[in-house]
Motif scaffolding. Structure first.
Motif, PDB file in Angstrom:
ATOM      1  N   LYS A 207      53.149  64.380   6.656  1.00 23.85           N
ATOM      2  CA  LYS A 207      53.591  66.065   7.782  1.00 23.85           C
ATOM      3  C   LYS A 207      54.236  66.508   6.931  1.00 23.85           C
ATOM      4  O   LYS A 207      55.241  65.704   6.374  1.00 23.85           O
ATOM      5  CB  LYS A 207      53.933  65.480   8.843  1.00 23.85           C
TER       6      LYS A 207
ATOM      7  N   THR B  25      60.404  66.504   4.413  1.00 24.83           N
ATOM      8  CA  THR B  25      61.713  67.643   4.690  1.00 24.83           C
ATOM      9  C   THR B  25      61.746  67.865   3.711  1.00 24.83           C
ATOM     10  O   THR B  25      61.477  67.267   2.522  1.00 24.83           O
ATOM     11  CB  THR B  25      61.726  66.893   5.978  1.00 24.83           C
ATOM     12  N   ASP B  26      62.716  68.723   3.413  1.00 24.19           N
ATOM     13  CA  ASP B  26      63.664  68.886   2.286  1.00 24.19           C
ATOM     14  C   ASP B  26      64.962  68.280   1.933  1.00 24.19           C
ATOM     15  O   ASP B  26      65.820  68.998   1.750  1.00 24.19           O
ATOM     16  CB  ASP B  26      63.975  70.478   2.541  1.00 24.19           C
ATOM     17  N   VAL B  27      64.938  67.422   3.112  1.00 28.75           N
ATOM     18  CA  VAL B  27      66.361  65.903   2.463  1.00 28.75           C
ATOM     19  C   VAL B  27      65.344  65.357   2.650  1.00 28.75           C
ATOM     20  O   VAL B  27      64.145  64.724   2.576  1.00 28.75           O
ATOM     21  CB  VAL B  27      67.272  66.156   3.800  1.00 28.75           C
TER      22      VAL B  27
ATOM     23  N   PRO C 149      72.951  65.957   5.846  1.00 29.46           N
ATOM     24  CA  PRO C 149      73.985  66.265   4.617  1.00 29.46           C
ATOM     25  C   PRO C 149      73.807  67.796   4.019  1.00 29.46           C
ATOM     26  O   PRO C 149      74.484  67.716   3.606  1.00 29.46           O
ATOM     27  CB  PRO C 149      72.855  65.854   3.540  1.00 29.46           C
ATOM     28  N   ASN C 150      73.331  68.732   4.940  1.00 30.26           N
ATOM     29  CA  ASN C 150      73.900  70.394   4.325  1.00 30.26           C
ATOM     30  C   ASN C 150      74.946  70.711   5.174  1.00 30.26           C
ATOM     31  O   ASN C 150      75.497  72.111   4.229  1.00 30.26           O
ATOM     32  CB  ASN C 150      72.571  71.207   4.844  1.00 30.26           C
TER      33      ASN C 150
ATOM     34  N   LYS D 160      68.160  67.362  13.814  1.00 27.95           N
ATOM     35  CA  LYS D 160      67.246  68.304  14.112  1.00 27.95           C
ATOM     36  C   LYS D 160      65.531  67.231  12.722  1.00 27.95           C
ATOM     37  O   LYS D 160      64.219  68.061  12.421  1.00 27.95           O
ATOM     38  CB  LYS D 160      66.831  69.298  13.831  1.00 27.95           C
ATOM     39  N   VAL D 161      65.759  66.960  12.266  1.00 29.28           N
ATOM     40  CA  VAL D 161      65.317  65.466  11.073  1.00 29.28           C
ATOM     41  C   VAL D 161      64.109  65.557  11.647  1.00 29.28           C
ATOM     42  O   VAL D 161      62.903  65.254  10.603  1.00 29.28           O
ATOM     43  CB  VAL D 161      65.940  65.330  10.362  1.00 29.28           C
TER      44      VAL D 161
END
Ligand code: ADP
Ligand code: ASP
Ligand code: MG
Length: 403
Positions: A7, A173-175, A183-184, A209-210
């Motif tokens: 995904k 995902t982006d992390v 982490p952001n 929300k990860v």
């Protein structure tokens, strides 16, 4: 041969360059002799943009039409990704929700996937093709297009893994994975290698929300191991699976926060049996979820104050219902929607005494006032003023050795 569900979230397919990168990643996975089903989200920001368009027409925009509108976001990314794969000489094909079909039940914007037809797609996979499926959507028994809640592509991935009997379900995902906190927001957050379903479910329900919480819930019910990893790095991600395999040496695994709550205080309510029931019954009937509740001890034995939290979106409706409620007498209603809920989560809390006290002490050291508290076996949540959110997360992160 391994059957994989992969995904890709909105940021992972946020630009044409990223879609091409994802296509190359999928091509590599296919070359390792895997069968691949891909679930895609809409390109980053697209769903919000479409919601905004609808609200420019009306803030009561038809829910049916909103679902038709929002599902178009995933249609775009499906076609672009499938086209990018074909461009790399990979046999690929996109399907829309009704072509598969992905069957759902429940109301618009909050439906649930109940089944998917597998034959056509399995046939395509057996022929060496990559199937590209839109996340976040389906079609009802009545033939209406539905969506399954924000962040719902995660739930589509888990449902697909279950229904297609996949060997793995990987959430790109982006992390780099699931961290001890966002982490952001907190750069010293640490990546968690393994986490139990229960802990992940608490973290996602409390704002991380990860992973979407209903996706974690389905994975837990059917024991589908998940792996959250980065689309952009080769680093090892986070494995989410059954509790038995987890190390509980730490009392707290993560800190989550959410800013979608609002606090309501009703002052001067009569202090007698039945008042709380009379107060909350109509809210329940209107499907308003009450989260934290505090009732002050009455000093005069006659009246008391009751404080509770609801979702920020529900605040107007809640106040209206309270004002219309003839079964309760009160002095006034005070609302505060500049609040945040900060939660610590950890399966190790069960066996570690003093976690509650350490959390309260840490917040008091930072002069942060606690407005409400709620607990479960493996989580502790407090409501605080929104301005203190970052300070509180940082302090709790350090207090529980997560930095
Ligand atoms: P996607 O579009 O891939 O579904 P999301 O934006 O839904 O991605 O979720 C990933 C984001 O979740 C990260 O960018 C991060 O800011 C946020 N996040 C919040 N809490 C955490 C956490 N504990 N661990 C990792 N990411 C988190
Ligand atoms: N595009 C949908 C959303 O933004 C679903 C998802 O990204 O998972 O909520
Ligand atoms: Mg998401």
């Amino acid at each position: 041969m391994v059957k994989k569900v992969l995904k890709f979230g909105g940021t992972s397919v946020g630009t044409i360059k990223r879609i091409q990168h994802v296509a190359a990643l999928i091509k590599k996975e296919l070359s390792l002799d895997n069968k691949i089903i891909v679930i895609v989200s809409a390109m980053a920001g697209k769903t919000n943009e479409l919601i905004k368009l609808s609200s420019e027409i009306s803030d009561k925009f038809s829910k049916r039409e909103l679902d038709v509108l929002l599902t178009s976001g995933e249609q775009v990314s499906c076609a672009l990704l499938s086209g990018a794969l074909i461009n790399l000489k990979v046999k690929a094909k996109s399907w829309l929700n009704w072509q598969i079909p992905i069957l759902t039940s429940g109301e618009h914007s909050n439906a649930r996937i109940i089944n998917m037809h597998v034959e056509k797609i399995n046939e395509f996979l057996n022929d060496g093709g990559v199937a590209v499926i839109p996340g976040f959507q389906g079609i009802s028994k009545q033939g209406d297009i539905t969506t399954i809640g924000r962040g719902g592509s995660d739930a589509t991935a888990v449902a697909t893994a279950k229904i297609f009997n996949a060997d793995t379900c990987e959430i790109y995902t982006d992390v780099d994975g699931v961290f001890s906190t966002d982490p952001n927001k907190i750069p010293v957050a640490k990546k968690i290698d393994k986490i139990s379903y229960d802990e992940m479910l608490e973290l996602s329900s409390l704002g991380a929300k990860v992973m979407q919480s209903s996706a974690v819930q389905t994975a837990m019910i059917y024991d589908i191991p998940l792996e959250v990893k980065s689309t952009f790095t080769e680093r090892k991600g986070t494995k989410i699976f059954n509790q038995e395999n987890i190390d509980y040496s730490k009392s707290v695994t993560g800190v989550a926060y959410s800013k979608d709550d609002a606090k309501i205080t009703i002052t001067g309510v009569e202090d007698k049996p039945g008042v709380a029931a009379n107060l909350f019954e109509p809210l329940n009937k209107a499907q308003i979820n009450v989260d934290m509740v505090i009732q002050n001890i009455s000093s005069d034995q006659k009246t008391t104050d009751i404080t509770f939290t609801v979702k920020r979106d529900d605040i107007l409706k809640t106040k209206m219902i309270l004002k219309e409620n003839t079964k309760i007498n009160y002095k006034k209603i005070i609302q505060n929607d500049k609040v945040a809920k900060i939660s610590i989560v950890g399966a190790g809390m069960v066996s570690t005494p003093g976690v509650t006290y350490r959390m309260f002490r840490a917040l008091s050291d930072e002069k942060i006032n606690i407005l409400a508290i709620s607990t479960s076996e493996i989580k502790l949540s407090v409501l605080i003023e929104e301005d203190n959110t970052l300070k509180a997360i940082k302090k709790l992160h350090t207090t529980f050795d997560l930095d």
